[in-house]
Design a protein around this motif. Structure first.
Motif, PDB file in Angstrom:
ATOM      1  N   UNK A   1      33.803  46.498  32.509  1.00 15.67           N
ATOM      2  CA  UNK A   1      34.598  47.648  32.957  1.00 15.67           C
ATOM      3  C   UNK A   1      34.289  48.913  32.164  1.00 15.67           C
ATOM      4  N   UNK A   2      33.136  48.937  31.517  1.00 11.27           N
ATOM      5  CA  UNK A   2      32.725  50.112  30.766  1.00 11.27           C
ATOM      6  C   UNK A   2      31.328  49.930  30.217  1.00 11.27           C
ATOM      7  N   UNK A   3      30.822  50.912  29.471  1.00  9.36           N
ATOM      8  CA  UNK A   3      29.417  50.892  29.067  1.00  9.36           C
ATOM      9  C   UNK A   3      29.074  50.045  27.851  1.00  9.36           C
TER      10      UNK A   3
ATOM     11  N   UNK B   1      33.473  51.637  36.914  1.00  5.91           N
ATOM     12  CA  UNK B   1      32.727  50.468  36.441  1.00  5.91           C
ATOM     13  C   UNK B   1      33.407  49.175  36.881  1.00  5.91           C
ATOM     14  N   UNK B   2      34.723  49.124  36.763  1.00  8.21           N
ATOM     15  CA  UNK B   2      35.469  47.947  37.182  1.00  8.21           C
ATOM     16  C   UNK B   2      35.328  47.713  38.675  1.00  8.21           C
ATOM     17  N   UNK B   3      35.302  48.785  39.452  1.00 13.57           N
ATOM     18  CA  UNK B   3      35.235  48.662  40.909  1.00 13.57           C
ATOM     19  C   UNK B   3      33.944  48.000  41.370  1.00 13.57           C
ATOM     20  N   UNK B   4      32.877  48.122  40.591  1.00 10.63           N
ATOM     21  CA  UNK B   4      31.599  47.514  40.974  1.00 10.63           C
ATOM     22  C   UNK B   4      31.748  46.006  41.158  1.00 10.63           C
TER      23      UNK B   4
ATOM     24  N   UNK C   1      42.160  44.743  37.842  1.00 10.34           N
ATOM     25  CA  UNK C   1      42.618  44.717  36.444  1.00 10.34           C
ATOM     26  C   UNK C   1      43.859  43.838  36.278  1.00 10.34           C
ATOM     27  N   UNK C   2      44.843  44.007  37.137  1.00 10.91           N
ATOM     28  CA  UNK C   2      46.090  43.253  36.999  1.00 10.91           C
ATOM     29  C   UNK C   2      45.837  41.758  37.132  1.00 10.91           C
ATOM     30  N   UNK C   3      44.976  41.376  38.055  1.00 17.04           N
ATOM     31  CA  UNK C   3      44.667  39.959  38.238  1.00 17.04           C
ATOM     32  C   UNK C   3      43.952  39.388  37.018  1.00 17.04           C
ATOM     33  N   UNK C   4      43.063  40.166  36.421  1.00 14.49           N
ATOM     34  CA  UNK C   4      42.366  39.703  35.222  1.00 14.49           C
ATOM     35  C   UNK C   4      43.333  39.565  34.041  1.00 14.49           C
TER      36      UNK C   4
ATOM     37  N   UNK D   1      25.391  40.851  45.317  1.00  8.60           N
ATOM     38  CA  UNK D   1      26.792  41.035  45.700  1.00  8.60           C
ATOM     39  C   UNK D   1      27.660  41.632  44.594  1.00  8.60           C
ATOM     40  N   UNK D   2      27.153  41.677  43.366  1.00  7.63           N
ATOM     41  CA  UNK D   2      27.924  42.053  42.173  1.00  7.63           C
ATOM     42  C   UNK D   2      28.967  40.998  41.829  1.00  7.63           C
ATOM     43  N   UNK D   3      28.868  39.825  42.445  1.00  8.22           N
ATOM     44  CA  UNK D   3      29.556  38.643  41.912  1.00  8.22           C
ATOM     45  C   UNK D   3      28.600  38.042  40.903  1.00  8.22           C
TER      46      UNK D   3
END
Length: 205
Positions: A20-22, A70-73, A78-81, A179-181
């Motif tokens: 979720x970030x660099x 970054x998280x959206x990729x 966030x809440x689920x994690x 897929x970014x999975x």
């Protein structure tokens, strides 16, 4: 007597990280996936099956900071994690045990694990940092990492700058979606690595 070159049998492990970030620490690795790409005993390379079982975890964030783009990729929320993500220490210990299992090849021989990724610099920094922070050690050591962009540049004899998958010959590219999975992308990378490893180079048969 001539000097015989000693070859260390190697298992190549394809790893993909979503974050979720660099950088790790201020930001979090939100998921990661890994599959075996192949084995090399010095006498020949054997690629792994594309659909072979791998390793996948989604992780609880370690920081309040994150970059929404970054998280959206990753497609993860966030809440689920925060509510259901695995504890990083537990997940990284499980990963270490998984790597230990796959170090034993199909014929029962022990191999040295090397991580492969495209590009490796991003995935390696997160995985290595997490391994050292939460388990104190890395199954890949401190440098057991191979970057597929660098491997392509060396095999193709082209400058590193400007390399992208679209610049690679079609025969190298996996017939798998990106897929970014993390587990899907680790499988895609595994096929790319095996194709590159077996590739004789441009214009060669």
């Amino acid at each position: 007597m001539g000097n015989k070159r000693r070859v260390t049998p190697t298992v190549y492990v394809s790893v993909d990280v979503e974050a979720d970030g660099p950088i790790p620490g201020p930001y979090s690795m939100v998921s990661f996936g890994a599959v075996v790409a192949g084995w090399d005993d010095g006498e020949g390379f054997r690629r792994a099956e594309v659909g072979a079982a791998g390793f996948y975890r989604e992780l609880r964030p370690i920081s309040a900071e994150y970059v929404p783009e970054a998280l959206a990729v990753s497609g993860l929320e966030r809440a689920a994690l925060e509510a259901g993500g695995a504890e990083p220490g537990v997940a990284l210990q499980e990963f270490g045990r998984w790597v230990e299992r796959v170090r034993t090849g199909p014929e029962g021989r022990r191999y040295r694990p090397v991580m492969v990724a495209y590009p490796a610099v991003y995935d390696w920094q997160f995985l290595y940092w997490y391994l050292m922070r939460f388990t104190g050690s890395s199954p890949f050591g401190h440098s057991g990492c191979l970057d597929l962009k660098t491997l392509y540049a060396a095999r193709a004899g082209v400058p590193f700058a400007g390399i992208g998958k679209r610049s690679m010959p079609a025969e190298l590219l996996p017939d798998l979606p990106h897929t970014h999975h993390a587990l899907d992308d680790a499988r895609e990378q595994a096929v790319l690595f095996a194709n590159l490893w077996e590739w004789p180079g441009p214009g060669r048969v």
